[in-house]
Motif scaffolding. Structure first.
Motif, PDB file in Angstrom:
ATOM      1  N   GLY A 107       4.042  -0.167 -10.589  1.00 40.86           N
ATOM      2  CA  GLY A 107       2.675   0.294 -10.811  1.00 40.86           C
ATOM      3  C   GLY A 107       1.962   0.737  -9.550  1.00 40.86           C
ATOM      4  N   SER A 108       2.358   0.206  -8.377  1.00 43.09           N
ATOM      5  CA  SER A 108       1.681   0.604  -7.136  1.00 43.09           C
ATOM      6  C   SER A 108       2.497   0.171  -5.924  1.00 43.09           C
ATOM      7  N   LYS A 109       2.173   0.775  -4.777  1.00 41.58           N
ATOM      8  CA  LYS A 109       2.843   0.394  -3.531  1.00 41.58           C
ATOM      9  C   LYS A 109       2.527  -1.051  -3.161  1.00 41.58           C
ATOM     10  N   GLU A 110       1.317  -1.475  -3.471  1.00 40.83           N
ATOM     11  CA  GLU A 110       0.932  -2.850  -3.146  1.00 40.83           C
ATOM     12  C   GLU A 110       1.803  -3.849  -3.910  1.00 40.83           C
ATOM     13  N   VAL A 111       2.033  -3.579  -5.193  1.00 46.29           N
ATOM     14  CA  VAL A 111       2.860  -4.477  -5.991  1.00 46.29           C
ATOM     15  C   VAL A 111       4.303  -4.417  -5.489  1.00 46.29           C
ATOM     16  N   SER A 112       4.785  -3.236  -5.102  1.00 43.53           N
ATOM     17  CA  SER A 112       6.135  -3.123  -4.545  1.00 43.53           C
ATOM     18  C   SER A 112       6.262  -3.986  -3.295  1.00 43.53           C
ATOM     19  N   ARG A 113       5.241  -3.970  -2.464  1.00 43.26           N
ATOM     20  CA  ARG A 113       5.247  -4.808  -1.255  1.00 43.26           C
ATOM     21  C   ARG A 113       5.251  -6.294  -1.627  1.00 43.26           C
TER      22      ARG A 113
END
Length: 182
Positions: A97-103
């Motif tokens: 859903g987002s780069k933040e969640v991937s991180r």
């Protein structure tokens, strides 16, 4: 055959050696890391599908796209493709859903596995298309009994992943992923 078997057997098992070379690990370390990252991604897919606030139509389209399942036949070609990282990041955005969640996923896997976060971040886009392909293959597998096939009546991605038609995909997706973690 479960999700992690499908993933680990991609390309006749060459995926482990190819990933090991690309990220500088031994084959055993790469196998452990692929299992950890793959399981985390499946957890993200499950969470996004079950969330009433998330439109999972993009995930459904990815699972229907046979090229991702076909990547499992020759993952070396996929992993050596210069566009792989870009395509993998696009797919990863559908999964997390987002780069933040991937991180956050990378940090969580790092904490549990002991591998460096930056290594996991580099592996996420490589594995994202292959995880989608493994899910697609798992759903279409002849190893899944006919009465456990996804119900077309349920509709959407939820129906595709609810093999036992109990209204919940939690047990079904977890079963695909966890067969090979332990």
């Amino acid at each position: 055959m479960g999700l992690m078997d499908i993933l680990m057997q991609a390309g006749g098992g060459s995926i482990v050696n190819q990933m090991a070379k690309q990220v500088g690990l031994s084959p055993d370390q790469a196998q452990d890391l692929i299992k950890s990252v793959g399981s985390a991604m499946v957890g993200q897919v499950k969470g996004r599908i079950e969330s009433p606030k998330v439109d999972s139509g993009g995930l459904e389209e990815l699972l229907k796209d046979s090229r991702y399942a076909n990547m499992l036949e020759n993952p070396d070609e996929h992993l050596q493709n210069p566009r792989m990282k870009e395509e993998g990041n696009d797919i990863l955005s559908y999964i997390t859903g987002s780069k933040e969640v991937s991180r956050e996923v990378a940090a969580e896997v790092a904490q549990k596995s002991g591998f460096d976060t930056s290594l996991i971040k580099s592996l996420l886009p490589m594995l994202a298309p292959l995880v989608i392909g493994a899910l697609s293959k798992g759903i279409a597998s002849d190893d899944v009994p006919v009465n456990m096939k996804p119900s077309s009546e349920s509709g959407g991605l939820m129906g595709m992943l609810d093999f036992d038609n109990d209204g919940s995909i939690l047990d079904d997706v977890a079963g695909l992923a966890m067969k090979y973690v332990f």
